[in-house]
Write an enzyme that holds these catalytic residues in place. Structure first.
Site, PDB file in Angstrom:
ATOM      1  N   GLY A  18       0.783  -1.224   0.000  1.00 17.25           N
ATOM      2  CA  GLY A  18       0.000   0.000   0.000  1.00 17.25           C
ATOM      3  C   GLY A  18       0.818   1.279   0.000  1.00 17.25           C
ATOM      4  O   GLY A  18       1.856   1.383  -0.662  1.00 17.25           O
ATOM      5  N   ILE A  19       0.358   2.267   0.766  1.00 16.90           N
ATOM      6  CA  ILE A  19       1.010   3.566   0.816  1.00 16.90           C
ATOM      7  C   ILE A  19       2.448   3.429   1.302  1.00 16.90           C
ATOM      8  O   ILE A  19       3.360   4.099   0.797  1.00 16.90           O
ATOM      9  CB  ILE A  19       0.229   4.536   1.719  1.00 16.90           C
ATOM     10  N   TYR A 156     -12.267   5.330  13.652  1.00 20.77           N
ATOM     11  CA  TYR A 156     -11.168   5.569  12.722  1.00 20.77           C
ATOM     12  C   TYR A 156     -10.953   7.069  12.545  1.00 20.77           C
ATOM     13  O   TYR A 156      -9.817   7.565  12.629  1.00 20.77           O
ATOM     14  CB  TYR A 156     -11.467   4.917  11.377  1.00 20.77           C
ATOM     15  N   GLY A 187      -7.327  11.350   0.818  1.00 27.25           N
ATOM     16  CA  GLY A 187      -8.726  10.962   0.730  1.00 27.25           C
ATOM     17  C   GLY A 187      -8.785   9.443   0.616  1.00 27.25           C
ATOM     18  O   GLY A 187      -7.976   8.728   1.201  1.00 27.25           O
TER      19      GLY A 187
END
Length: 279
Positions: A18-19, A156, A187
């Site tokens: 992922g990121i 979250y 986002g």
């Protein structure tokens, strides 16, 4: 060609996928020496190998961010193998979704532990190492959900709001020390964490690579906050100045009021929820 992060030592948590993986790749391309930390050692090692491994200054190390002693040992090993720490990217995080009354207390605790406490302890330990040298940068991956509470992601969103406020306070504490603190607010990002989450009307999801590019840009030209996509910042901050009814009307128009609740109904979400709450 010398990259903008040439020779910098960058440690990224939760970087097996992922990121985090995209950030490790972007930092390595910019000339940094990179440590990939992840509780999933196989994914960390695979990501490091894909970036050329130790021959290219990229290493993989096991890291459970909920283990304070282990976090310190991780950063010790980073510095032993790569040199003094210049950058810590606190990326590790989870996003279990649930309505308030359906969320198990253990899941609440796990989100607070990984998203907030681990970020705080990582920041503290990194600053301890950076302050004697008078330089360094801590990047904490928050979320636009930390600026706009959305149904289905109350806890979250609360963890990400805590990150934003924490970064603001620590940045002011460290003014004049040579150490920067940046909160990155993506986002919806097309990673496993957001599987099943639909796009908002008029605002498509972004890629992990776009977030990684924003992180590297902030490391080169430090900023307090980085929004990805960039136009999300003015939109969110403008909405927060509007009367509440108008802000809620806009939320309904773009589908933000349903984006996480709708994800809960999608079968492809189930696998991530199991892994996030039990791994």
């Amino acid at each position: 060609m010398v990259g903008p992060l040439q020779g910098k030592v960058v440690a990224v948590t939760g970087a097996g996928r992922g990121i985090g993986a995209a950030t490790a790749a972007a930092a390595a391309r910019s000339g940094a020496k990179v440590a990939i930390g992840d509780v999933d050692t196989a994914s960390a090692e695979a990501t490091a190998a894909s970036l050329g491994g130790s021959e290219q200054g990229v290493i993989a190390l096991p890291l459970d961010v909920t283990d304070q002693t282990g976090f310190v040992a991780f950063l010790d090993e980073v510095e032993n193998r790569l040199g003094p720490l210049d950058v810590l990217v606190n990326n590790a995080g989870i996003m279990p979704l649930a309505r308030l009354l359906d969320e198990d207390d253990e899941v609440t605790g796990r989100m607070l532990e990984i998203n907030v406490r681990a970020m705080i302890r990582g920041t503290r330990e990194a600053v301890r190492r950076m302050q004697p040298r008078g330089s360094g940068h801590v990047v904490n991956i928050a979320s636009t959900a930390g600026k706009a509470g959305l149904p289905g992601a109350s806890t979250y969103g609360a963890t990400k709001a805590a990150m934003v406020t924490f970064c603001e306070a620590v940045r002011l504490e460290l003014r004049g020390t040579g150490i920067d603190v940046t909160a990155v607010l993506p986002g919806i990002v097309r990673t496993e964490l957001a599987v099943g989450v639909p796009d908002l009307r008029g605002m498509s999801a972004v890629t992990p690579e776009a977030v990684a590019d924003g992180i590297v840009e902030a490391l080169v030209r430090p900023r307090a906050e980085v929004y990805v996509p960039a136009h999300a910042g003015p939109l969110i901050n403008s909405a927060r100045l509007m009367p509440r009814r108008m802000g809620e009307w806009i939320s309904r128009r773009i589908g933000a009021d349903r984006v996480f609740l709708d994800a809960l109904e999608r079968p492809e979400r189930a696998a991530y929820e199991r892994r996030a709450t039990h791994s």
